[in-house]
Design a protein around this motif. Structure first.
Motif, PDB file in Angstrom:
ATOM      1  N   GLU A  48      49.347 -35.341 -24.776  1.00 25.15           N
ATOM      2  CA  GLU A  48      48.390 -34.297 -24.820  1.00 25.15           C
ATOM      3  C   GLU A  48      49.026 -32.789 -25.882  1.00 25.15           C
ATOM      4  O   GLU A  48      48.342 -32.294 -26.941  1.00 25.15           O
ATOM      5  CB  GLU A  48      47.937 -33.669 -23.454  1.00 25.15           C
ATOM      6  N   GLU A  49      50.297 -32.761 -25.502  1.00 22.91           N
ATOM      7  CA  GLU A  49      50.913 -31.557 -26.553  1.00 22.91           C
ATOM      8  C   GLU A  49      51.202 -32.043 -27.675  1.00 22.91           C
ATOM      9  O   GLU A  49      51.101 -31.401 -28.659  1.00 22.91           O
ATOM     10  CB  GLU A  49      52.050 -31.026 -25.529  1.00 22.91           C
ATOM     11  N   ASN A  50      51.999 -33.218 -27.937  1.00 19.57           N
ATOM     12  CA  ASN A  50      52.127 -33.882 -29.254  1.00 19.57           C
ATOM     13  C   ASN A  50      51.242 -34.173 -30.181  1.00 19.57           C
ATOM     14  O   ASN A  50      51.110 -34.079 -31.104  1.00 19.57           O
ATOM     15  CB  ASN A  50      53.516 -34.743 -29.099  1.00 19.57           C
ATOM     16  N   PRO A  73      51.779 -36.701 -20.069  1.00 15.18           N
ATOM     17  CA  PRO A  73      50.836 -35.628 -20.641  1.00 15.18           C
ATOM     18  C   PRO A  73      51.435 -34.835 -21.717  1.00 15.18           C
ATOM     19  O   PRO A  73      50.849 -34.186 -22.560  1.00 15.18           O
ATOM     20  CB  PRO A  73      50.512 -34.761 -19.351  1.00 15.18           C
ATOM     21  N   MET A  74      52.875 -34.640 -21.547  1.00 17.41           N
ATOM     22  CA  MET A  74      53.575 -33.788 -22.662  1.00 17.41           C
ATOM     23  C   MET A  74      53.651 -34.492 -23.965  1.00 17.41           C
ATOM     24  O   MET A  74      53.308 -34.127 -25.065  1.00 17.41           O
ATOM     25  CB  MET A  74      54.883 -33.665 -22.154  1.00 17.41           C
ATOM     26  N   LYS A  93      53.893 -35.601 -15.768  1.00 15.54           N
ATOM     27  CA  LYS A  93      54.674 -34.487 -16.453  1.00 15.54           C
ATOM     28  C   LYS A  93      54.984 -35.045 -18.004  1.00 15.54           C
ATOM     29  O   LYS A  93      54.320 -35.074 -18.957  1.00 15.54           O
ATOM     30  CB  LYS A  93      56.069 -34.154 -16.006  1.00 15.54           C
ATOM     31  N   LYS A 101      43.265 -35.964 -24.733  1.00 21.01           N
ATOM     32  CA  LYS A 101      42.980 -35.167 -23.565  1.00 21.01           C
ATOM     33  C   LYS A 101      42.948 -36.313 -22.405  1.00 21.01           C
ATOM     34  O   LYS A 101      42.279 -37.521 -22.437  1.00 21.01           O
ATOM     35  CB  LYS A 101      41.340 -34.871 -23.806  1.00 21.01           C
ATOM     36  N   GLY A 156      47.658 -34.426 -29.124  1.00 18.14           N
ATOM     37  CA  GLY A 156      46.292 -33.918 -28.728  1.00 18.14           C
ATOM     38  C   GLY A 156      45.273 -34.719 -28.122  1.00 18.14           C
ATOM     39  O   GLY A 156      44.046 -34.390 -27.867  1.00 18.14           O
TER      40      GLY A 156
END
Length: 509
Positions: free
Chosen positions: A414-416, A410-411, A407, A420, A418
């Motif tokens: 990936e989310e902040n 990846p948060m 969690k 993968k 970009g």
């Protein structure tokens, strides 16, 4: 008959010469009658070719034809002002034209001074004469008009002086009491109105004989260091004494040749030209000055004699100026100092820039990618930015370890940012061979992120660490990022890097 005409014209010319002193700059008080006049050579009277005479005024860089009005009139060789006003100030010239060519006869600079309402004269509109007590002297009322039968009145310190009405005020023997400011006033009748014109002289009578003043040029013969292509302005100043001598002249010669006059228009300026003649008063001393402007020094100018000549009272003084190539100048002090300071600061600036870049290199890379919209990893055949290796079963008594891998990581990445990520439980479909899947997805990733803990090194996930180390150290296909989530008490039995290289060599054989 012809002889009579010649005599009349000769008398008129003599009168004109008397009335037209050669003055380049003229001061006049506002509200007074005034005239400009010029001299013609005798040959012009007998020219058969007809020509026209035009007066021009130049103000604010524009030359305009002077038109006759009820106040300004042109008569023979004269331009009359009935009276002069402040707006009449400017540069005047008279031009003869025969339809084919124009000939400038003379130029003047007219300064109309504001009248002092509390006095009968303006302090800027007077001349000073210094005389010794016990000598005879006469004050002359300059030719202020071209008309006869004028009424002349003399004033001393703005009071009527002994009812004198002659053009000259004579003193047989001067005394200190004769010192004062004398003004002669001429009244002129014109078209039913009375106009006046004044001339003011400051007479200074000294008790002791004043030291004799010799006409001289300020400075001596000199050589000026210069460079080819550089602009040079040569100054010549002459000292006249303690009163302004109207017949004084000052001019330049270049190898005994008169230079051209400066036009004031840069694009039409001759390469070498002479500025206008100017008069100066510093205290009770009078000077004349004239500049010679050399636009760009040429090599032949180094071989010329630039001679300044001062003439007055049948006396002549000269000053010779020569140009020579100057020595190569050292670097100016301020430029040298600035260069030394910059040289000393440069290493510190470089070190500071390198330090900042090292400290914030990740931020610079991310900023570069975001700004330029470029990704250096595009086209390398990789599908993921990183493969995340973590404890995959529930052997860990701390659930936060799995939550961090599934969690939090990846948060953030990936989310902040970009990136993968490849997470086994999320992205790998079940049913395949575990070892093959692990190797395949590590090959598809640019990085291997390993979340280390004591439970991790004790679990079967240790294979992912061994496989990653092999690809990083032996095959050099990927890079490893180790995250120690919890302290490791026992070292894992991981093959040594040298042993891995040896195994690789044996397989090659």
């Amino acid at each position: 008959m012809t002889l009579m005409i010649f005599l009349v014209m000769f008398v008129m010319e003599s009168a004109t010469e008397k009335l037209c002193p050669l003055r380049a700059s003229i001061d006049v008080l506002e509200g007074e009658y005034f005239f400009l006049c010029y001299l013609e050579s005798r040959q012009e009277h007998f020219q058969e070719e007809a020509y026209t005479i035009n007066w021009y005024k130049e103000s604010a860089g524009k030359r305009q034809l002077v038109k006759e009005t009820h106040r300004i009139a042109s008569q023979m060789n004269f331009l009359e002002f009935w009276p002069a006003e402040l707006s009449d100030s400017g540069n005047y010239s008279v031009i003869h034209s025969n339809g084919k060519q124009n000939l400038t006869i003379q130029k003047w600079t007219l300064n109309v001074l504001e009248r002092n309402k509390s006095s009968c004269f303006n302090k800027n509109h007077l001349t000073t004469e210094i005389k010794s007590a016990g000598t005879g002297h006469s004050l002359k009322c300059s030719d202020l008009s071209i008309y006869e039968n004028e009424s002349i009145t003399w004033y001393k310190d703005c009071k009527n002086y002994e009812h004198e009405t002659e053009r000259e005020l004579n003193f047989r023997t001067l005394t200190v009491q004769h010192s004062g400011i004398y003004t002669c006033k001429i009244l002129i009748s014109h078209e039913g109105r009375i106009y006046h014109s004044t001339n003011t002289i400051k007479l200074v009578v000294e008790e002791d004989a004043a030291e004799a003043v010799t006409l001289e040029i300020v400075g001596h013969h000199e050589e000026i260091e210069t460079e080819i292509g550089k602009e040079e302005i040569l100054n010549c100043t002459g000292f006249l004494g303690y009163y302004m001598q109207e017949d004084a002249s000052l001019y330049w010669l270049i190898n005994q040749t008169f230079p051209e006059q400066c036009t004031g228009i840069p694009e039409n300026e001759p390469s070498v030209c002479e500025e206008e003649f100017k008069k100066l008063q510093l205290g009770n001393k009078f000077y004349v000055t004239r500049l010679l402007r050399i636009k760009k020094v040429r090599d032949e100018d180094m071989h010329h004699n630039f001679t300044c000549m001062l003439q007055a009272d049948e006396s002549t003084q000269i000053k010779i100026v020569k140009l020579k190539k100057g020595k190569t100048q050292d670097l100016p002090v301020h430029i040298f100092t600035t260069g030394m300071v910059l040289a000393l600061l440069f290493p510190f600036v470089v070190v500071a820039v390198v330090f900042v870049f090292v400290m914030f290199r990740v931020d610079f890379v991310l900023f570069y990618r975001d700004t330029c919209r470029r990704d250096d990893t595009a086209g390398d055949g990789k599908e993921y930015d990183a493969f995340v290796s973590y404890l995959k079963d529930c052997a860990s008594p701390i659930e936060e370890e799995r939550e961090f891998a599934l969690k939090i990581l990846p948060m953030i990445l990936e989310e902040n940012f970009g990136y993968k990520l490849c997470i086994f439980e999320r992205d790998v479909f079940p049913g395949g061979a575990f070892v093959d899947d692990i190797n395949s997805f590590i090959d598809k990733s640019r990085r291997l992120i390993i979340i280390l803990s004591q439970n991790y090194v004790s679990d079967r996930a240790i294979y992912e660490l061994e496989s990653g180390l092999h690809k990083a150290l032996v095959e050099r296909k990927t890079k490893i990022i180790l995250i120690e989530y919890m302290p490791i008490l026992e070292k894992p039995s991981v093959p040594h890097a040298g042993k891995a290289y040896q195994d690789k060599d044996q397989r090659a054989l």
